[in-house]
Design an enzyme around this catalytic site. Structure first.
Site, short mmCIF file in Angstrom:
data_model
loop_
_atom_site.label_atom_id
_atom_site.label_comp_id
_atom_site.label_asym_id
_atom_site.label_seq_id
_atom_site.Cartn_x
_atom_site.Cartn_y
_atom_site.Cartn_z
N THR A 1 0.86 -1.19 0.00
CA THR A 1 0.00 0.00 0.00
C THR A 1 0.90 1.25 0.00
O THR A 1 1.96 1.25 0.63
CB THR A 1 -0.98 0.03 1.20
OG1 THR A 1 -0.23 0.19 2.41
CG2 THR A 1 -1.82 -1.23 1.26
N GLY A 2 0.47 2.27 -0.71
CA GLY A 2 1.31 3.47 -0.83
C GLY A 2 2.62 3.14 -1.56
O GLY A 2 3.68 3.60 -1.17
N GLY A 3 2.49 2.37 -2.63
CA GLY A 3 3.70 1.89 -3.33
C GLY A 3 4.17 2.79 -4.46
O GLY A 3 5.12 2.44 -5.16
N SER B 1 5.50 5.78 -4.11
CA SER B 1 6.45 6.80 -3.66
C SER B 1 7.30 6.26 -2.51
O SER B 1 6.91 5.31 -1.83
CB SER B 1 5.62 8.01 -3.17
OG SER B 1 6.43 9.00 -2.58
N GLY B 2 8.46 6.86 -2.31
CA GLY B 2 9.27 6.65 -1.10
C GLY B 2 9.57 5.19 -0.77
O GLY B 2 10.02 4.41 -1.61
N ILE B 3 9.33 4.84 0.49
CA ILE B 3 9.66 3.50 1.01
C ILE B 3 8.84 2.42 0.28
O ILE B 3 9.37 1.35 -0.05
CB ILE B 3 9.39 3.45 2.54
CG1 ILE B 3 10.36 4.40 3.26
CG2 ILE B 3 9.51 2.02 3.07
CD1 ILE B 3 10.02 4.67 4.73
N SER C 1 7.15 3.49 13.02
CA SER C 1 8.16 4.56 13.09
C SER C 1 8.79 4.54 14.48
O SER C 1 8.11 4.21 15.47
CB SER C 1 7.49 5.92 12.88
OG SER C 1 8.41 6.96 13.18
N TYR D 1 0.81 11.79 15.28
CA TYR D 1 1.54 10.87 14.39
C TYR D 1 2.15 9.73 15.21
O TYR D 1 1.98 8.55 14.88
CB TYR D 1 2.64 11.63 13.65
CG TYR D 1 3.51 10.76 12.75
CD1 TYR D 1 3.03 10.31 11.52
CD2 TYR D 1 4.79 10.38 13.15
CE1 TYR D 1 3.81 9.49 10.71
CE2 TYR D 1 5.57 9.57 12.34
CZ TYR D 1 5.08 9.13 11.12
OH TYR D 1 5.85 8.33 10.32
#
Ligand code: NAD
Length: 251
Positions: free
Chosen positions: A12-14, A16-18, A135, A148
């Protein structure tokens, strides 16, 4: 044979970034990869670059996750690796936390993660690996990150319970806690460039290894946890942070 040959992975959220770097790493190791994200142009162009399947789905919308799962099931049947990575960072000091910001950040980082797993469970193979991107903020009192940090602490707590409950199906659930990683996430906070640079420099100075992580650093750990080399690892949390969570009294 590559380490992840014949595995189906969803990130998921693939776009961009990590997430992007992990999709690349999983693909390089032989997996068939699906990436998701919110913006159709970005998802489409990242999927094209990576040579993977791209599907638009907002994780804060449970009905969008339902439709994502139906599409993945239609194309791949079952899933072996679920990388729950989509997330946002919206800093705000205590005293200026709005209800909308709270709902938005918790809705993506925690509720989105819980319902991604909830909805994918029926199509996860027994023996699947779920990796939740948390995190080190879950353990720090870094200014402006109260909501967060709490969203990630909630995710780590959820990870332990889910690992226990899913163990009978040999589904492993682990969390990865990065320190600062150079990705577009910070540029999306609305901070001015000078402010961002000052923030980055101050943070880098606090890291014992004196650098930000790269998305590829994180991707390698996620790919390991996804693989059969990690078959005895569940309910764990892995800091990958250049040592920032050591909190040395003297550096
Ligand atoms: P990024 O902004 O480059 O990527 C975030 C991804 O999540 C993007 O693909 C974006 O489209 C997606 N996303 C955001 N909201 C979404 C939604 N509602 N539905 C679907 N997709 C959504 O940032 P990144 O740094 O690669 O962040 C990835 C994860 O890593 C996040 O969970 C973040 O909290 C976590 N993280 C990042 C750092 C860091 O320093 N960069 C440190 C610790 C943890």
């Amino acid at each position: 044979m590559s380490l992840l040959t014949n595995k189906v992975a969803v990130v998921t959220g693939g776009n961009s970034g990590i997430g992007y770097a992990t999709a690349q790493e999983l693909k390089n190791k032989g997996a068939k990869v699906v990436i998701t994200g919110r913006d159709s142009d970005r998802v489409e162009s990242a999927a094209r670059e990576l040579g993977v399947t791209g599907i638009v789905a907002d994780v804060s919308d449970v009905s969008a996750i339902d439709s994502l799962v139906a599409k993945v099931a239609a194309q791949y049947d079952k899933v072996d690796i679920l990388f729950v990575n989509a997330g946002i960072f919206q800093p705000a000091p205590v005293g200026q936390i709005s209800e909308a910001m709270f709902d938005h950040q918790m809705g993506i980082n925690f509720k989105g993660a819980v319902f991604t797993i909830e909805k994918f469970l029926p199509i996860l193979n027994d023996g699947a690996s779920i990796i939740n991107l948390s995190s080190v903020n879950a353990y720090t009192g870094m200014p402006n990150t109260a909501v967060y940090a709490a969203s990630k602490a909630a995710l780590n707590s959820y990870t332990r319970t889910a690992a226990t409950e899913l163990a009978p199906r040999k589904i492993r659930v682990n969390a990865v806690n990065p320190g600062p990683v150079a990705t577009p996430i910070f540029g999306k906070t609305g901070m001015e460039e000078a402010q961002l640079n000052g923030f980055a420099e101050a943070m880098q100075n606090r890291v014992p290894l004196k650098r930000f992580g790269t998305p590829e650093d994180i991707a390698k750990l996620v790919a390991f946890l996804a693989s059969d080399d990690a078959l005895f690892i569940t309910g764990g949390e892995y800091n990958i942070d250049g040592g920032i969570n050591i909190n040395p009294l003297l550096a």
